[in-house]
Design a protein around this motif. Sequence first.
Motif, PDB file in Angstrom:
ATOM      1  N   THR A  83       0.821  -1.198   0.000  1.00 43.25           N
ATOM      2  CA  THR A  83       0.000   0.000   0.000  1.00 43.25           C
ATOM      3  C   THR A  83       0.858   1.253   0.000  1.00 43.25           C
ATOM      4  OG1 THR A  83      -0.124  -0.065   2.412  1.00 43.25           O
ATOM      5  CG2 THR A  83      -1.898  -1.122   1.192  1.00 43.25           C
ATOM      6  N   ARG A  84       0.239   2.327  -0.464  1.00 45.96           N
ATOM      7  CA  ARG A  84       0.875   3.640  -0.437  1.00 45.96           C
ATOM      8  C   ARG A  84       0.038   4.530   0.482  1.00 45.96           C
ATOM      9  NH1 ARG A  84       1.079   5.124  -6.499  1.00 45.96           N
ATOM     10  NH2 ARG A  84       2.573   6.731  -5.906  1.00 45.96           N
ATOM     11  N   ASN A  88      -6.552   3.461  -2.772  1.00 43.55           N
ATOM     12  CA  ASN A  88      -6.635   3.812  -4.183  1.00 43.55           C
ATOM     13  C   ASN A  88      -5.279   3.822  -4.865  1.00 43.55           C
ATOM     14  OD1 ASN A  88      -9.361   4.195  -3.789  1.00 43.55           O
ATOM     15  ND2 ASN A  88      -9.194   6.404  -3.504  1.00 43.55           N
ATOM     16  N   GLU A  89      -4.209   3.808  -4.086  1.00 44.52           N
ATOM     17  CA  GLU A  89      -2.859   3.856  -4.635  1.00 44.52           C
ATOM     18  C   GLU A  89      -2.051   2.720  -4.020  1.00 44.52           C
ATOM     19  OE1 GLU A  89      -1.396   7.710  -3.712  1.00 44.52           O
ATOM     20  OE2 GLU A  89      -2.542   8.690  -5.292  1.00 44.52           O
ATOM     21  N   ARG A  90      -1.694   1.764  -4.826  1.00 40.36           N
ATOM     22  CA  ARG A  90      -0.974   0.603  -4.316  1.00 40.36           C
ATOM     23  C   ARG A  90      -0.210  -0.054  -5.452  1.00 40.36           C
ATOM     24  NH1 ARG A  90      -5.996  -3.805  -3.720  1.00 40.36           N
ATOM     25  NH2 ARG A  90      -6.725  -3.572  -5.868  1.00 40.36           N
ATOM     26  N   ASN A  91       0.821  -0.769  -5.105  1.00 37.53           N
ATOM     27  CA  ASN A  91       1.492  -1.668  -6.034  1.00 37.53           C
ATOM     28  C   ASN A  91       0.894  -3.051  -5.822  1.00 37.53           C
ATOM     29  OD1 ASN A  91       3.885   0.025  -7.138  1.00 37.53           O
ATOM     30  ND2 ASN A  91       3.942   0.364  -4.941  1.00 37.53           N
ATOM     31  N   ARG A 114       0.886  -0.642 -10.891  1.00 34.78           N
ATOM     32  CA  ARG A 114       0.672   0.274  -9.776  1.00 34.78           C
ATOM     33  C   ARG A 114      -0.658   0.991  -9.978  1.00 34.78           C
ATOM     34  NH1 ARG A 114       5.510   4.027  -8.988  1.00 34.78           N
ATOM     35  NH2 ARG A 114       4.864   4.833 -11.026  1.00 34.78           N
ATOM     36  N   ASP A 115      -1.503   0.928  -8.974  1.00 36.41           N
ATOM     37  CA  ASP A 115      -2.778   1.630  -9.020  1.00 36.41           C
ATOM     38  C   ASP A 115      -2.578   3.099  -8.678  1.00 36.41           C
ATOM     39  OD1 ASP A 115      -4.210  -0.655  -9.642  1.00 36.41           O
ATOM     40  OD2 ASP A 115      -4.593  -1.160  -7.550  1.00 36.41           O
ATOM     41  N   ILE A 116      -3.297   3.965  -9.392  1.00 35.52           N
ATOM     42  CA  ILE A 116      -3.190   5.402  -9.133  1.00 35.52           C
ATOM     43  C   ILE A 116      -4.553   6.043  -8.890  1.00 35.52           C
ATOM     44  CG2 ILE A 116      -1.021   5.699 -10.387  1.00 35.52           C
ATOM     45  CD1 ILE A 116      -2.649   6.648 -12.798  1.00 35.52           C
ATOM     46  N   GLY A 117      -5.599   5.246  -8.801  1.00 33.64           N
ATOM     47  CA  GLY A 117      -6.927   5.788  -8.545  1.00 33.64           C
ATOM     48  C   GLY A 117      -7.992   4.759  -8.850  1.00 33.64           C
ATOM     49  N   HIS A 128      -9.765  -0.268 -10.152  1.00 32.89           N
ATOM     50  CA  HIS A 128      -8.612   0.610 -10.021  1.00 32.89           C
ATOM     51  C   HIS A 128      -8.077   0.982 -11.402  1.00 32.89           C
ATOM     52  CE1 HIS A 128      -8.520  -0.741  -5.808  1.00 32.89           C
ATOM     53  NE2 HIS A 128      -7.836   0.369  -5.589  1.00 32.89           N
ATOM     54  N   ASP A 131      -1.229   2.932 -13.328  1.00 32.28           N
ATOM     55  CA  ASP A 131      -0.242   3.867 -13.854  1.00 32.28           C
ATOM     56  C   ASP A 131       0.165   3.374 -15.245  1.00 32.28           C
ATOM     57  OD1 ASP A 131       2.043   5.344 -14.465  1.00 32.28           O
ATOM     58  OD2 ASP A 131       2.757   5.373 -12.403  1.00 32.28           O
TER      59      ASP A 131
END
Length: 219
Positions: A83-84, A88-91, A114-117, A128, A131
Amino acid sequence: LPCCVLGGDRKTPGDPLNLVLVGDGDHVLAPLVRRGWDLTETISAGTAWKTATASVFGGAYRTSPVSPLYLFGRPQDFALQKTRGSVNERNHLRLWLAPVTLAGSSVWVGQISRDIGVKLSTKTAVTHKIDPVVDEARLYITLDIIGSQTLEAIGYVRGVGYADRNSPRLNYTKDPYHTDGMRVVLLLGNKRRPISDIIYLPWDEPLSTRRKAENILPP
């Protein structure tokens, strides 16, 4: 190997298969866990609700499930994520056990992005958004494995094929992505190994490495 996973309909190409890990299950999983990766939960009404709540309120959900994608006629054997700032933002990483071995070691074929939203989708209602620079996610997992000090050898082979920013490929939910088209192969051991002892397999090279060499080396 095919270029990509298959989506939920089991026939539409999805994200690129950009990773191969060679090593038995413990030797693959342990380094990832040490580097902060969490196994994801399975999708259920409860986990879907927790994911939606975390998404709306911007919270973290370290074991949030990922949707099933398909290879070898089945969904991923297991998935992990790091998670980041929020759910909504994770690898996220999916792995499938391949029907082959190398010198007695298991071969795992993977897809990392990688998720960015989040966004609405006709395929999965809500999903999701990845990127588009998927090669950075591939580099991220490579550096994580190097940092675990269990990497014995690394090489690159051709995968999905080249796609640039002007002519991107699309995944199952129509997210564009661009890539040099390569697939990284990481051979893991069961003992700590200094970074200086990692063997580079001279198969192929990522586009960024080739361009760097072209800029540095004299004609």
